[in-house]
Scaffold this active site. Structure first.
Site, PDB file in Angstrom:
ATOM      1  N   ARG A 237       0.853  -1.186   0.000  1.00 20.49           N
ATOM      2  CA  ARG A 237       0.000   0.000   0.000  1.00 20.49           C
ATOM      3  C   ARG A 237       0.886   1.232   0.000  1.00 20.49           C
ATOM      4  NH1 ARG A 237      -3.337  -2.969  -1.514  1.00 20.49           N
ATOM      5  NH2 ARG A 237      -5.365  -3.445  -0.591  1.00 20.49           N
ATOM      6  N   GLU A 266      -3.912   7.365  -5.277  1.00 23.54           N
ATOM      7  CA  GLU A 266      -4.227   6.583  -6.489  1.00 23.54           C
ATOM      8  C   GLU A 266      -5.572   7.018  -7.036  1.00 23.54           C
ATOM      9  OE1 GLU A 266      -3.826   2.398  -5.674  1.00 23.54           O
ATOM     10  OE2 GLU A 266      -1.773   2.621  -5.006  1.00 23.54           O
ATOM     11  N   HIS A 285      -1.060  -0.444  -9.660  1.00 21.34           N
ATOM     12  CA  HIS A 285      -1.737  -1.283  -8.657  1.00 21.34           C
ATOM     13  C   HIS A 285      -2.369  -2.513  -9.323  1.00 21.34           C
ATOM     14  CE1 HIS A 285      -3.854  -1.170  -4.478  1.00 21.34           C
ATOM     15  NE2 HIS A 285      -3.678  -2.406  -4.895  1.00 21.34           N
TER      16      HIS A 285
HETATM   17  C1  DGY Z   1      -5.818  -6.333  -2.797  1.00 20.65           C
HETATM   18  O1  DGY Z   1      -6.424  -7.375  -3.045  1.00 20.65           O
HETATM   19  O2  DGY Z   1      -5.773  -5.826  -1.676  1.00 20.65           O
HETATM   20  C2  DGY Z   1      -5.155  -5.667  -3.953  1.00 20.65           C
HETATM   21  O3  DGY Z   1      -4.148  -4.822  -3.564  1.00 20.65           O
HETATM   22  C3  DGY Z   1      -6.187  -4.889  -4.715  1.00 20.65           C
HETATM   23  O4  DGY Z   1      -6.570  -3.777  -3.954  1.00 20.65           O
END
Ligand code: DGY
Length: 325
Positions: A237, A266, A285
């Site tokens: 993250r 994002e 992402h």
């Molecule tokens: C998750 O599954 O957490 C991925 O990062 C998509 O947000």
């Protein structure tokens, strides 16, 4: 009467049919993300919601008086206020396990791309240029036999350790609250302090969930501890990293480069300086973004949803509610 649910993103026919067999449902079929006002309208009379990611806070809950479950199609669930949900007896679920291999594959890709400068040199070739023998510009960094430091040795971290150790003969160090004996036995991973991981690794990978504790876990002090040619990889993250500190560390050549699948904001701001740095590899992402993984995540989320609205116990609850235990 079947329970009413809302599907906040288009899903495959298979997933839709599975939900249809157990629930009355409506589905958002737009190509763009569901607008917030539509979502708030649609959740007013449903018992279950399946969604890639929802910010479940007071306003959201006020709009959904019958809601029993929010089934996230994602493994990360930092957008759920789990205490508040528990107070309102709303179950939150996520989709672990089914994406571990897929995310681990991308991490290896990020590592290789940044170390061997694949995306940078791809642009170079497409500009009509070619390499000059032994010009230092083309001499990049080896991945094999290098040291990989994993901060946050969960399931995905272990999959990365497996690939790195068995596939690339890398030495694996890790920092984690609890030891991971299996990773130690099978992949020779060594548990270290955070400082040791930062100081000794050629590649530093952050693979922690975003919580109050991990917010800005990596900042100025941590970048200063890294090797001058270390490559920093973040597929978890964006907010785990103090992004201005990362930019500063790259500009001051305190680290060698970065590979980022996630950003503090994002979609990433087109003016973000990280986007113009040659030693930074970026992806939007996409850790779990393969067709198979996303289908498996949607099916798992559908199973959690159906269990939650039909009185069963969903498999992947993020915080136990007393009536489920
Ligand atoms: C998750 O599954 O957490 C991925 O990062 C998509 O947000």
């Amino acid at each position: 009467m079947k329970p009413k649910v809302y599907i906040a993103k288009p899903v495959s026919e298979k997933v839709e049919n599975y939900i249809a067999a157990h629930c009355d449902y409506k589905m958002w079929r737009g190509e763009e993300n569901i607008p917030k006002d539509v979502l708030l309208e649609e959740i007013q009379d449903v018992e279950g919601l399946i969604i890639p990611k929802a910010k479940v806070d007071k306003d959201f809950i006020k709009n959904a008086p019958h809601l029993k479950i929010v089934s996230h199609i994602a493994v990360g669930y930092e957008t759920l206020d789990t205490d508040l949900m528990a107070e309102h007896e709303i179950i939150g679920t996520h989709t672990p396990y089914v994406l571990d291999d897929t995310v681990a594959d991308l991490i290896l890709g990020l590592m290789l791309s940044s170390a061997r400068r694949i995306s940078q040199l791809d642009r170079y070739v497409k500009e009509g240029k070619w390499n000059k023998l032994d010009d230092p510009f083309f001499l990049s960094k080896d991945v094999h036999h290098a040291t990989l430091g994993i901060i946050g040795m969960g399931r995905i971290g272990e999959e990365v350790a497996k690939r790195a150790s068995l596939g690339f003969d890398m030495n694996v160090l890790y920092y984690n609250r609890s030891p991971r004996p299996e990773a130690e036995e099978k992949y020779g991973a060594e548990k270290k302090t955070m400082e040791q991981v930062l100081k000794q690794s050629d590649f530093v990978l952050t693979m922690v969930p975003l919580t109050d504790e991990t917010h800005h876990l990596i900042g100025e002090k941590e970048f200063k501890m890294m090797k001058k040619d270390a490559i920093f990889i973040n597929p978890s993250r964006g907010n785990v990293v103090d992004e201005p500190a990362l930019i500063q560390a790259l500009e001051a050549n305190e680290i060698g480069g970065a590979a980022l699948d996630v950003f503090e904001t994002e979609p990433v701001d087109p003016g973000n300086p990280l986007l113009t740095m040659d030693n930074v590899v970026t992806t939007p992402h996409i850790g779990s973004a393969t067709a198979d993984a996303r289908e498996a995540m949607a099916m798992k989320a559908a199973e959690n949803l159906v269990a939650g609205v039909t009185g069963g116990k969903p498999e992947n609850v993020v915080k136990e509610l007393s009536h489920l235990v």
